[in-house]
Design an enzyme around this catalytic site. Structure first.
Site, mmCIF file in Angstrom:
data_model
loop_
_atom_site.group_PDB
_atom_site.id
_atom_site.type_symbol
_atom_site.label_atom_id
_atom_site.label_comp_id
_atom_site.label_asym_id
_atom_site.label_seq_id
_atom_site.Cartn_x
_atom_site.Cartn_y
_atom_site.Cartn_z
ATOM 1 N N CYS A 32 0.865 -1.169 0.000
ATOM 2 C CA CYS A 32 0.000 0.000 0.000
ATOM 3 C C CYS A 32 0.908 1.228 0.000
ATOM 4 C CB CYS A 32 -0.873 -0.054 1.259
ATOM 5 S SG CYS A 32 -1.897 1.396 1.459
ATOM 6 N N CYS A 44 -11.296 14.132 4.524
ATOM 7 C CA CYS A 44 -12.249 13.162 5.083
ATOM 8 C C CYS A 44 -12.108 13.191 6.606
ATOM 9 C CB CYS A 44 -11.985 11.759 4.533
ATOM 10 S SG CYS A 44 -12.070 11.700 2.737
#
Ligand code: SAH
Length: 358
Positions: A118, A129
């Site tokens: 990742c 967010c």
């Protein structure tokens, strides 16, 4: 040898070129300009991407003079590793310090025969967010092609000799679709047979949902998997959790995702971080079902991973199961992301944040 790159960043990284910013043709051109043989470029690429060399000194089948010349002009690893945290479930997380002091995180996940990584695309994130640690302080800058690839190579170097990277997810810090000019060249190298050789079908780009950039990706025509972070089934709630939704709206995001599916034929993934008492109600599940039922998608439900200082809570196991049941009985393919790596702050931006707060 991480130390070499750290020194280089200290005494003016501008002096030497980050080799990972170049593609193999650019290196070949440079070699020929220096009076060297062009085929050396592929040899060097093989050392870096397949044989996992991080210094020119390791490239023992190159003439010594060429190795010295390369050393003078280029650096392979330009960042330094500040911290590596390994969890008992086989997850390694690295905190990497860039030449200018910015920090990003990247993760290696071992799962059966899978070796997934990742990777971050920006220092910080501008999307804001509300439950995510990466964007709490906004965005500093885009990562370069080389900085994105360096994360991949650093993680690859942690594998045993007989292990291979199998999957890449652009799900680390940052919004990859806000940095496509560097993310796409880095992924070109990741999938090139001379680079990491990973099929685009095993590469996932995760986005908050930026329609013009999704359309650009559709036209690009490489069948990467697209994951859209939806997190809410209606505009009111989505704008509360994902502030950029205010000027975009769910419909535009879904339409762009549908166009991506039409262009590439890859099943879409929608991500939904489940926040206790906020977006985990039966009503939310039914609304979500209404959106997803007619689409060929995978829904990835991710129980909230607590971030220090934020007021959100992970739903109870029962709430998670109830939410899942409504979607599954409605015919949606649902996957629950295992909480791999949660003991080492493996959710986006948390390692950096927790270090800053000590
Ligand atoms: N900007 C991109 C990619 C980075 S975030 C995007 O929005 O998709 C990658 C995923 O991690 C997103 O789905 C994001 O919502 C999720 N995530 C971020 N913080 C989290 C947290 N605290 N707990 C669980 N998932 C989180």
């Amino acid at each position: 040898m991480p130390g070499t790159a750290a020194q280089d960043s200290g005494d003016g990284a501008g002096q030497r070129i980050h080799l990972l910013d170049l593609d193999v043709d650019q290196l070949r051109t440079w070699l020929v300009e220096q009076g060297q043989q062009g085929f050396r470029a592929k040899q060097i690429w093989n050392w870096i991407y397949q044989r996992r060399a991080s210094t020119f000194a390791e490239m023992t089948d190159l003439p010594k003079k060429l190795r010295e010349q390369l050393e003078q002009h280029f650096v392979i690893f330009r960042a330094s590793e500040v911290e590596a945290v390994c969890s008992s479930d086989g997850t390694d997380k690295l905190l990497v310090r860039l030449f200018d002091g910015g920090e990003v995180e990247c993760v290696l996940l071992r799962d059966g025969i899978r070796r997934s990584i990742c990777v971050s695309s920006q220092v910080g994130c501008a999307m804001g967010c509300v439950f995510c640690a990466s964007g709490l302080d906004g965005v500093d800058r885009n990562l370069t092609r080389g900085e994105i690839l360096e994360q991949m190579l650093r993680l690859q170097s942690r594998l045993d000799e007989d292990e291979r990277l199998s999957h890449i997810v652009m799900m680390g810090m940052g919004e990859p679709l806000a940095n496509l000019d560097r993310v796409l060249p880095a992924l070109d190298e990741a999938r090139s047979p001379e680079g990491l050789g990973i099929s685009p079908r095993r590469i996932t780009i995760s986005t908050v949902g930026l329609p013009p950039a999704i359309d650009r990706l559709s036209k690009h025509g490489v069948p990467y998997n697209l994951a859209v972070s939806l997190h809410a089934p209606n505009n009111e709630l989505r704008t509360q959790l994902v502030p950029v939704n205010k000027r975009i709206g769910i419909k535009a995001v879904l339409d762009a995702a549908d166009r991506y599916f039409e262009a590439n034929g890859r099943r879409l993934t929608f991500e939904y971080v489940l926040l206790g008492g906020l977006n985990d109600s039966d009503d939310c599940a039914h609304q979500l079902l209404g959106i997803l039922r007619r689409r060929n998608v995978m829904l990835n439900v991710i129980p909230y991973n607590p971030v220090a200082g934020l007021p959100y809570v992970t739903p109870s196991s029962k709430a998670i199961a109830d939410f899942k049941d409504i979607l599954v009985s409605g015919g949606v393919n649902v996957m629950f992301r295992q909480r791999k790596g949660s003991e080492i702050d493996a959710a986006c931006g948390q390692l950096r944040r927790n270090r800053q707060s000590v």
